[in-house]
Scaffold this motif. Structure first.
Motif, PDB file in Angstrom:
ATOM      1  N   ARG A  71      52.688 -41.271  73.079  1.00  0.00           N
ATOM      2  CA  ARG A  71      52.320 -40.299  74.115  1.00  0.00           C
ATOM      3  C   ARG A  71      51.233 -40.944  74.960  1.00  0.00           C
ATOM      4  O   ARG A  71      50.241 -41.440  74.439  1.00  0.00           O
ATOM      5  CB  ARG A  71      51.777 -39.012  73.497  1.00  0.00           C
ATOM      6  CG  ARG A  71      52.834 -38.017  73.079  1.00  0.00           C
ATOM      7  CD  ARG A  71      53.665 -38.534  71.974  1.00  0.00           C
ATOM      8  NE  ARG A  71      54.537 -37.495  71.417  1.00  0.00           N
ATOM      9  CZ  ARG A  71      55.059 -37.582  70.224  1.00  0.00           C
ATOM     10  NH1 ARG A  71      54.802 -38.620  69.458  1.00  0.00           N
ATOM     11  NH2 ARG A  71      55.861 -36.649  69.784  1.00  0.00           N
ATOM     12  N   PHE A  72      51.457 -40.941  76.267  1.00  0.00           N
ATOM     13  CA  PHE A  72      50.503 -41.589  77.158  1.00  0.00           C
ATOM     14  C   PHE A  72      50.264 -40.718  78.384  1.00  0.00           C
ATOM     15  O   PHE A  72      51.047 -39.822  78.702  1.00  0.00           O
ATOM     16  CB  PHE A  72      50.981 -42.989  77.543  1.00  0.00           C
ATOM     17  CG  PHE A  72      52.261 -43.017  78.337  1.00  0.00           C
ATOM     18  CD1 PHE A  72      52.237 -43.105  79.716  1.00  0.00           C
ATOM     19  CD2 PHE A  72      53.488 -42.959  77.693  1.00  0.00           C
ATOM     20  CE1 PHE A  72      53.416 -43.136  80.445  1.00  0.00           C
ATOM     21  CE2 PHE A  72      54.670 -42.984  78.408  1.00  0.00           C
ATOM     22  CZ  PHE A  72      54.637 -43.073  79.791  1.00  0.00           C
ATOM     23  N   CYS A  73      49.169 -40.984  79.068  1.00  0.00           N
ATOM     24  CA  CYS A  73      48.793 -40.211  80.245  1.00  0.00           C
ATOM     25  C   CYS A  73      49.615 -40.656  81.451  1.00  0.00           C
ATOM     26  O   CYS A  73      49.678 -41.845  81.770  1.00  0.00           O
ATOM     27  CB  CYS A  73      47.303 -40.389  80.525  1.00  0.00           C
ATOM     28  SG  CYS A  73      46.739 -39.452  81.973  1.00  0.00           S
ATOM     29  N   GLY A  74      50.220 -39.699  82.122  1.00  0.00           N
ATOM     30  CA  GLY A  74      50.996 -39.986  83.317  1.00  0.00           C
ATOM     31  C   GLY A  74      50.129 -40.319  84.519  1.00  0.00           C
ATOM     32  O   GLY A  74      50.615 -40.855  85.511  1.00  0.00           O
ATOM     33  N   THR A  75      48.845 -40.021  84.448  1.00  0.00           N
ATOM     34  CA  THR A  75      47.933 -40.317  85.556  1.00  0.00           C
ATOM     35  C   THR A  75      47.295 -41.691  85.410  1.00  0.00           C
ATOM     36  O   THR A  75      47.402 -42.534  86.296  1.00  0.00           O
ATOM     37  CB  THR A  75      46.829 -39.239  85.653  1.00  0.00           C
ATOM     38  OG1 THR A  75      47.446 -37.968  85.842  1.00  0.00           O
ATOM     39  CG2 THR A  75      45.877 -39.533  86.798  1.00  0.00           C
ATOM     40  N   CYS A  76      46.636 -41.944  84.271  1.00  0.00           N
ATOM     41  CA  CYS A  76      45.912 -43.216  84.110  1.00  0.00           C
ATOM     42  C   CYS A  76      46.665 -44.237  83.265  1.00  0.00           C
ATOM     43  O   CYS A  76      46.286 -45.404  83.242  1.00  0.00           O
ATOM     44  CB  CYS A  76      44.520 -42.976  83.545  1.00  0.00           C
ATOM     45  SG  CYS A  76      44.493 -42.407  81.826  1.00  0.00           S
ATOM     46  N   GLY A  77      47.713 -43.826  82.572  1.00  0.00           N
ATOM     47  CA  GLY A  77      48.544 -44.748  81.808  1.00  0.00           C
ATOM     48  C   GLY A  77      48.080 -45.058  80.394  1.00  0.00           C
ATOM     49  O   GLY A  77      48.760 -45.782  79.674  1.00  0.00           O
ATOM     50  N   SER A  78      46.951 -44.518  79.975  1.00  0.00           N
ATOM     51  CA  SER A  78      46.449 -44.798  78.622  1.00  0.00           C
ATOM     52  C   SER A  78      47.395 -44.253  77.564  1.00  0.00           C
ATOM     53  O   SER A  78      47.798 -43.091  77.627  1.00  0.00           O
ATOM     54  CB  SER A  78      45.088 -44.134  78.401  1.00  0.00           C
ATOM     55  OG  SER A  78      44.139 -44.570  79.329  1.00  0.00           O
ATOM     56  N   SER A  79      47.739 -45.092  76.563  1.00  0.00           N
ATOM     57  CA  SER A  79      48.486 -44.561  75.421  1.00  0.00           C
ATOM     58  C   SER A  79      47.441 -44.031  74.444  1.00  0.00           C
ATOM     59  O   SER A  79      46.530 -44.753  74.044  1.00  0.00           O
ATOM     60  CB  SER A  79      49.391 -45.615  74.788  1.00  0.00           C
ATOM     61  OG  SER A  79      48.670 -46.660  74.207  1.00  0.00           O
TER      62      SER A  79
END
Length: 133
Positions: A71-79
């Protein structure tokens, strides 16, 4: 309670206590997932984790035929967190997302067969050339 978050703060994971296992993984998938020579995850029982935010999801096959779902952030890309079919009751959280320099060191180092030669894991107690059986 420790809180992990992505770079922009849209995703958070709050844990109720210490991790029973922090693991350094040197597999090529973790190298690509993190952009680093290895990934470090703290694993928690799913009922000890409060997850907030709407992550994007990426699922891949593992070397043993299971599924690893990030699961990762769709805004900043961090997993930020992941689950595996092999350990359905656990949630792995990226240790770096806690941004705590006092976080305990990994107790296990896995997939050392693809470890970068300059990465020193001598202080870690358990070593495995591949995943843990």
């Amino acid at each position: 309670m420790p809180i992990a978050q992505c770079q922009c703060g849209a995703l958070t994971a709050t844990v109720a206590g210490p991790s029973p296992a922090t693991v350094a993984c040197h597999c090529r998938a973790c190298q690509r997932r993190t952009g680093s020579p290895f990934g470090v995850a703290a694993y928690f029982p799913a009922d000890a984790v409060a997850l907030i935010g709407e992550p994007r999801i990426y699922a891949r096959a593992t070397a043993t035929g299971g599924t690893f779902t990030t699961r990762f952030c769709g805004t900043c890309g961090s997993s930020l967190w992941w689950t595996t079919a092999k350990h359905p009751g656990l949630i792995g959280i990226a240790v770096g997302a806690f941004a705590d320099p006092d976080w305990p060191a990994p107790v296990r180092s896995v997939w050392e067969a693809t470890r970068h030669a300059w990465v020193d894991v001598a202080a870690i107690a358990q070593h495995y050339p591949h995943g843990v059986g």
